[in-house]
Design an enzyme around this catalytic site. Structure first.
Site, short mmCIF file in Angstrom:
data_model
loop_
_atom_site.label_atom_id
_atom_site.label_comp_id
_atom_site.label_asym_id
_atom_site.label_seq_id
_atom_site.Cartn_x
_atom_site.Cartn_y
_atom_site.Cartn_z
CE LYS A 154 -14.51 -0.36 -5.12
NZ LYS A 154 -13.45 -1.53 -3.96
CG ASN B 275 -11.17 -8.38 -2.36
OD1 ASN B 275 -11.06 -9.42 -2.39
ND2 ASN B 275 -11.44 -8.19 -3.60
CB CYS C 30 -15.66 -4.14 -4.77
SG CYS C 30 -16.70 -4.86 -3.88
CD GLU D 172 -11.63 -0.39 -1.13
OE1 GLU D 172 -12.43 0.12 -2.35
OE2 GLU D 172 -12.56 -1.48 -1.13
CG ASN E 95 -9.91 -1.51 -5.86
OD1 ASN E 95 -9.56 -1.32 -6.93
ND2 ASN E 95 -10.45 -1.27 -4.76
CD GLU F 13 -12.55 -4.27 -4.57
OE1 GLU F 13 -13.26 -5.81 -3.65
OE2 GLU F 13 -12.58 -3.33 -4.12
#
Ligand code: CDT
Length: 312
Positions: free
Chosen positions: A128, A198, A173, A147, A111, A48
């Site tokens: 994501k 991550n 992730c 995020e 993302n 990621e």
């Protein structure tokens, strides 16, 4: 049925500092591809947000400082050598990155991960969906997780695509911790799910590293693989990045839930395995057989509400 084998690699990355430029990261990715060629890989999975440090750990006042982590195009001048090398070596890859895009006259930040085939064409994109952390500045935390501030929720669903003689799904992730992620893709026929991650060693709400973080990483991916009879390939960015820890443990997991290859360092490390996609089809048809065994009338709560409603 005869085996349908692909050789897959999880190309774990060690730390990337905020001061590392794209060219130095791309050089490391190309090294991975060369090793992957030596091991006859068809597909390599990178982490990621592969191209930068895991910047959501930091709160940025300065817009320009934040924007430098985003890619307005892919391939870009800096990442073109990665695409060129992959074509030259005949290797497909999954790459996570921070995407900045203009859509309908508005700027969006996601993302994102792309699946690039052996000809260098982007054959699938995923943005994501499960964004962890918080949107507000929490300076009381030693490591933040922003995020929810820096990215919008993905708008492409959980995609699967026919590639490499099989059906490949993508997520990123935190998605791997949600049973729904795997199930939705398995119901679209996914035989292999590829993802990058991550994962901070210290959760944003805690004052200490989580001693179970490696266990939970494998637990969620192994459960997702077994309960959906898919191969799962999970690749970490690992090590100490600008003073903040990220777990490693990149793994290739069979549809039986067993780990068949696992990284042992928290640095750049390539693991590979020969994955028979036929194994996924065979187990899905026999062990699970969704069509005969799923009892959908009893699952409605899953899509009708997000939270918990305990009995009175
Ligand atoms: N990058 C990312 O999604 N990380 C989250 C951290 C959640 S805190 C346990 C993860 O699920 O690994």
């Amino acid at each position: 049925m005869p085996p349908r084998k692909i050789t897959v690699g999880a190309a774990q990355m060690g730390p990337i500092s905020a001061s590392d430029d794209r060219a130095s990261v791309v050089k490391r990715l190309i090294e991975h591809l060369k090793h992957a060629k030596d091991r006859s890989c068809d597909l390599v999975v990178f982490p990621e947000l592969t191209l930068t440090t895991f910047f959501p750990r930091n709160y940025y006042e300065d817009e320009a400082e934040l924007e430098k982590y985003f890619e307005p195009s892919l391939p870009s001048p800096a990442t073109q050598p990665l695409f060129d090398t992959a074509v030259e070596l005949g290797i497909a890859f999954y790459l996570g990155y921070a995407e900045k895009v203009e859509e309908a006259g508005e700027t969006h930040h996601y993302n994102t991960a792309v699946l690039v085939d052996k000809k260098g064409e982007i054959v699938q994109k995923y943005r994501k969906i499960h964004l962890p952390g918080h949107a507000d500045h929490r300076p009381q935390f030693s490591v933040q997780h922003l995020e929810k501030r820096y990215f919008e929720k993905g708008n492409l669903g959980f995609p699967v695509t026919r590639a490499f003689g099989g059906i490949i799904g993508m997520c990123i992730c935190n998605d791997r911790r949600w049973a729904e992620t795997y199930r939705v893709m398995a119901m679209k026929g996914a035989e292999m799910i590829v993802l990058g991650y991550n994962t901070p060693t210290r959760p944003f709400w805690a004052e200490h590293d989580n001693p179970q973080s490696d266990f939970h990483n494998h637990l969620s991916m192994q459960a997702g693989a077994y309960q959906n009879c898919c191969w799962v390939v999970g690749t970490a960015k690992a090590g100490i990045e600008d003073g903040a820890g990220l777990i490693g443990g990149s793994a290739i997991i069979a549809p039986t839930g067993e780990i068949v290859a696992q990284c042992m360092t928290r640095d750049d490390e390539l693991i590979t395995a020969e994955a028979d996609l036929e194994l996924a089809r065979e187990w899905k048809e026999n062990l699970l057989n969704f069509e005969n065994n799923r009892e959908i009338e009893d699952y409605q709560i899953i899509t009708q509400q997000a939270g918990i409603t305990p009995p009175e």
